[in-house]
Design an enzyme around this catalytic site. Structure first.
Site, PDB file in Angstrom:
ATOM      1  N   HIS A  43       0.844  -1.198   0.000  1.00 36.88           N
ATOM      2  CA  HIS A  43       0.000   0.000   0.000  1.00 36.88           C
ATOM      3  C   HIS A  43       0.880   1.250   0.000  1.00 36.88           C
ATOM      4  CE1 HIS A  43      -3.558  -2.209   1.832  1.00 36.88           C
ATOM      5  NE2 HIS A  43      -2.577  -2.998   2.220  1.00 36.88           N
ATOM      6  N   GLU A 125       2.605  -0.890   4.335  1.00 41.63           N
ATOM      7  CA  GLU A 125       2.339   0.473   3.882  1.00 41.63           C
ATOM      8  C   GLU A 125       3.663   1.173   3.595  1.00 41.63           C
ATOM      9  OE1 GLU A 125      -0.589   2.046   3.500  1.00 41.63           O
ATOM     10  OE2 GLU A 125      -2.049   0.861   4.649  1.00 41.63           O
ATOM     11  N   HIS A 161      -2.599  -2.904  -3.246  1.00 42.78           N
ATOM     12  CA  HIS A 161      -3.995  -2.765  -2.826  1.00 42.78           C
ATOM     13  C   HIS A 161      -4.880  -2.603  -4.062  1.00 42.78           C
ATOM     14  CE1 HIS A 161      -6.702  -0.849   0.534  1.00 42.78           C
ATOM     15  NE2 HIS A 161      -7.136  -2.019   0.124  1.00 42.78           N
ATOM     16  N   ASP A 171      -3.862   2.445  -4.607  1.00 44.42           N
ATOM     17  CA  ASP A 171      -2.489   2.478  -4.096  1.00 44.42           C
ATOM     18  C   ASP A 171      -1.793   1.121  -4.274  1.00 44.42           C
ATOM     19  OD1 ASP A 171      -4.459   1.713  -2.001  1.00 44.42           O
ATOM     20  OD2 ASP A 171      -2.694   1.450  -0.735  1.00 44.42           O
TER      21      ASP A 171
HETATM   22 ZN    ZN Z   1      -4.086   0.617   0.672  1.00 48.03          ZN
END
Ligand code: ZN
Length: 198
Positions: A43, A125, A161, A171
């Site tokens: 992400h 992330e 994602h 993303d």
């Molecule tokens: Zn995401």
């Protein structure tokens, strides 16, 4: 010769990666029994979007973000989410959820024939914005982390994602260089998303 279990033991303390800063989040649940953790979901995030270097992402994942601190935060007020890992622009690595547990990063999702990707994936992330570029230090940390995850879990897929929630999420987007990550990791191309998704 080092046995694989021994190598994983050096890298991991249970589902906690030894080479990350740990900030435990309350946003997790046990995984379903027998979960086959074969997917990594990548992400991008920054709070507010496009501003880097602050503590807001860690605060969000630990339910400590002050919703009044920025107008954008009102638009996500009350959101309870988490990821297993967060890679800052300088490559610094944070972990919020034990990888043996289910973090809340993918939402409604479907990939490699299965729904609910949170059940059986590890979420990472990257500090950044959708379709923006990512730093060399981030690829370096990400590749090392993915290799370590694959020492402990039977990883066979890595996707964004945008690939597990197409149409709903974008993303990390077009600025993320999947070919670069593939070269760093040396994993088969079949593990990676196809360049164009319908
Ligand atoms: Zn995401």
């Amino acid at each position: 010769m080092t046995r694989p279990e021994a190598a994983a033991g050096h890298l991991w303390d249970g589902g906690w990666y030894r080479f990350a800063r740990h900030e435990p989040s309350p946003n997790f649940r046990p995984r379903p029994a027998g979960a086959d953790i074969d997917l990594i979901v990548v992400h991008s995030i920054s709070l507010p979007p496009g501003l880097y270097g602050g503590p807001e992402v860690q605060e969000l994942f630990c339910n400590r973000l002050d919703w009044e601190a920025h107008p954008y935060f009102k638009s996500i007020e009350g959101l309870q989410v988490s990821a297993h890992f967060y890679v800052r622009r300088d490559g610094q690595l944070w972990q919020f959820v034990d990888c043996d547990h289910r973090a809340w990063h993918a939402g409604r999702s479907h990939y490699r024939g299965r729904d609910e990707c949170n059940d059986d994936s590890v979420g990472i992330e990257l500090e950044g914005i959708e379709h923006g570029h990512f730093e060399p230090a981030q690829y370096e940390t990400l590749a090392g982390l993915c290799a370590a995850i694959a020492q402990r879990y039977p990883v066979r897929h890595i996707a964004g994602h945008e690939h597990v929630a197409p149409g709903r999420k974008q993303d990390p987007g077009s600025g993320f260089d999947w070919a670069r990550l593939q070269r760093c990791l040396g994993w088969p191309v079949e593990f990676f998303p196809r360049p164009t998704q319908p």
